[in-house]
Design an enzyme around this catalytic site. Structure first.
Site, PDB file in Angstrom:
ATOM      1  N   GLU A 188     -12.597  -8.710   3.501  1.00 54.92           N
ATOM      2  CA  GLU A 188     -12.971  -7.625   4.578  1.00 54.92           C
ATOM      3  C   GLU A 188     -14.545  -7.607   4.794  1.00 54.92           C
ATOM      4  OE1 GLU A 188     -11.541  -4.240   2.899  1.00 54.92           O
ATOM      5  OE2 GLU A 188      -9.629  -4.522   3.185  1.00 54.92           O
ATOM      6  N   GLU A 305      -1.033  -9.185   2.315  1.00 60.67           N
ATOM      7  CA  GLU A 305      -0.757  -7.602   1.718  1.00 60.67           C
ATOM      8  C   GLU A 305       0.234  -6.935   2.699  1.00 60.67           C
ATOM      9  OE1 GLU A 305      -4.301  -5.680   1.052  1.00 60.67           O
ATOM     10  OE2 GLU A 305      -5.212  -7.447   0.354  1.00 60.67           O
TER      11      GLU A 305
HETATM   12  C1  XIL Z   1      -5.452  -0.994  -2.885  1.00 56.39           C
HETATM   13  C2  XIL Z   1      -4.565  -0.754  -4.199  1.00 56.39           C
HETATM   14  O1  XIL Z   1      -3.297  -1.130  -3.726  1.00 56.39           O
HETATM   15  C3  XIL Z   1      -4.528   0.423  -4.760  1.00 56.39           C
HETATM   16  O2  XIL Z   1      -3.970   0.585  -5.817  1.00 56.39           O
HETATM   17  C4  XIL Z   1      -6.145   0.765  -5.112  1.00 56.39           C
HETATM   18  O3  XIL Z   1      -6.404   2.088  -5.706  1.00 56.39           O
HETATM   19  C5  XIL Z   1      -7.079   0.497  -3.782  1.00 56.39           C
HETATM   20  O4  XIL Z   1      -6.815  -0.792  -3.571  1.00 56.39           O
HETATM   21  N1  XIL Z   1      -6.885  -4.096   1.165  1.00 56.39           N
HETATM   22  C6  XIL Z   1      -7.036  -4.574   0.006  1.00 56.39           C
HETATM   23  C7  XIL Z   1      -6.630  -4.323  -1.349  1.00 56.39           C
HETATM   24  O5  XIL Z   1      -7.569  -5.892   0.020  1.00 56.39           O
HETATM   25  O6  XIL Z   1      -7.358  -4.628  -2.493  1.00 56.39           O
HETATM   26  C8  XIL Z   1      -6.535  -2.611  -1.409  1.00 56.39           C
HETATM   27  O7  XIL Z   1      -5.524  -2.416  -2.645  1.00 56.39           O
HETATM   28  C9  XIL Z   1      -5.397  -2.376  -0.104  1.00 56.39           C
HETATM   29  C10 XIL Z   1      -6.237  -2.587   1.237  1.00 56.39           C
END
Ligand code: XIL
Length: 358
Positions: A188, A305
């Protein structure tokens, strides 16, 4: 290195074996190929399309084999907290997934109790778990503006920022070298609404090192683990709000610049946190063009994701499930047309264990 260490090549051989042994015909009833899913005949009909209704998980025909029979790696995010406490979840994850992404256990917040301290207890547990269950391991994430422990703000500055970042990457990537299928090196870096003058998302790393922090992070990761695929991971790319378009352009410009400079980058992770009530903002043609631009840069594409937020969807469970399944179907049927897509990761495997339920 631990004596259970296995090289990425051995792991890939395992995953290739699963392609060869995948019960493609026995899986047939769970699959719809593109030609079955649409009326158009299509020469790419050898890719997986998710069925439009929910399919129960089935040990006879795991998702990883269905994906592998189409040349794809399928995996999911999981975390120490739940995997170590819930054997059923751990078993089903290993049954269904060829690849594991530690959801939080490789983030700075987990690994770095102090400036000169590392805590590998949970990350090692996750790496052991992947190894024992014969899963590929994907590291998430070496450099991100979030999930930084408090001491970072207090003890890192322009003076030591680059040294701290590079030391972290070297130490962590080196520890798991040979065991990582891929690393999200930078997560990001581009702003939600980037401009040509300033495409960058505010980040302490940007403040301390400058825009070159991205290239520097990839070089450090490559030195520490020359075998791992090095990925740039980004959010907000799946939809086409006006700012979404600007984001795609800015991401492509960053990728082009990195490639032109000879930075060791091998792929892009498109996070894909879909929102069930906003699927009309997903525009297939724009996504196809974006994916093709990425492929033309000779980069692999990971859907890194994938999940669907359902909070704005109707209460009725059947209707909700239908809309969620439709969102996956609409999205993946476009994504999987692109041959550069190699890997699909869902952000969790169970609604009982997803960040959306927190
Ligand atoms: C999220 C996790 O799923 C949660 O458990 C944590 O509290 C916060 O982070 N984009 C990303 C991930 O790259 O690392 C994030 O994961 C979700 C959004």
């Amino acid at each position: 290195m631990h004596d259970w260490a296995i090289t990425r090549r051995q792991l890939l051989r395992f995953s290739t074996a699963s392609i060869v042994t995948a019960g493609v015909t026995s899986c047939r009833s769970l699959l719809a190929t593109r030609s079955e899913a649409s009326d158009q005949s299509d020469e790419n009909n050898n890719r997986v399309i998710l069925p439009s209704t929910c399919v129960p998980l089935n040990s006879e025909c795991p998702l990883k084999d269905q994906a592998a029979s189409r040349g794809l790696i399928y995996g999911a995010a999981g975390k120490y907290k739940t995997l170590s406490a819930d054997l059923d979840l751990a078993n089903v994850l290993a049954q269904e997934c060829a690849l594991l992404v530690p959801e939080n256990d490789f983030k700075w917040q987990a690994l770095r109790p102090g400036l000169n301290q590392f805590d590998f207890s949970r990350s090692d547990w996750m790496a052991d778990f992947a190894m024992e269950r014969e899963m590929l391991l994907r590291g998430h994430t070496l450099v991100w503006y979030k999930s930084l422990p408090r001491w970072v703000e207090e003890q890192v500055s322009v003076e030591n920022g680059e040294a701290v970042m590079v030391d972290h990457i070297r130490t962590v990537a080196h520890r798991y070298a040979g065991r990582m299928h891929s690393w999200d090196v930078v997560n990001e870096a581009i702003a939600p609404e980037p401009t040509v003058e300033n495409p960058w998302r505010p980040s302490p790393w940007l403040d301390w090192i400058g825009p070159d922090y991205v290239a520097k992070a990839f070089h450090a990761a490559h030195e520490a683990d020359p075998e791992a695929l090095l990925i740039y991971n980004e959010n907000g790319l799946w939809w086409d709000a006006p700012e979404g378009e600007a984001k795609k352009v800015a991401v492509l410009r960053l990728l082009e610049n990195l490639k032109t400079q000879g930075v060791p980058i091998h792929g892009v992770g498109i996070q894909s946190h879909l929102r069930g009530h906003l699927m009309e903002q997903f525009q297939p043609e724009k996504m196809r063009q974006f994916l093709q631009h990425v492929a033309d840069l000779d980069l692999e594409i990971f859907i890194s994701e994938l999940d669907v937020r359902d909070t704005e969807l109707p209460d009725d469970i059947e209707e909700r499930d239908r809309l969620i399944a439709g969102a996956y179907q609409d999205y993946l049927s476009v994504i999987l047309e692109q041959p550069a897509v190699s890997t699909i990761v869902t952000w969790g495997l169970s609604d009982r264990d997803t960040w959306h339920s927190k």
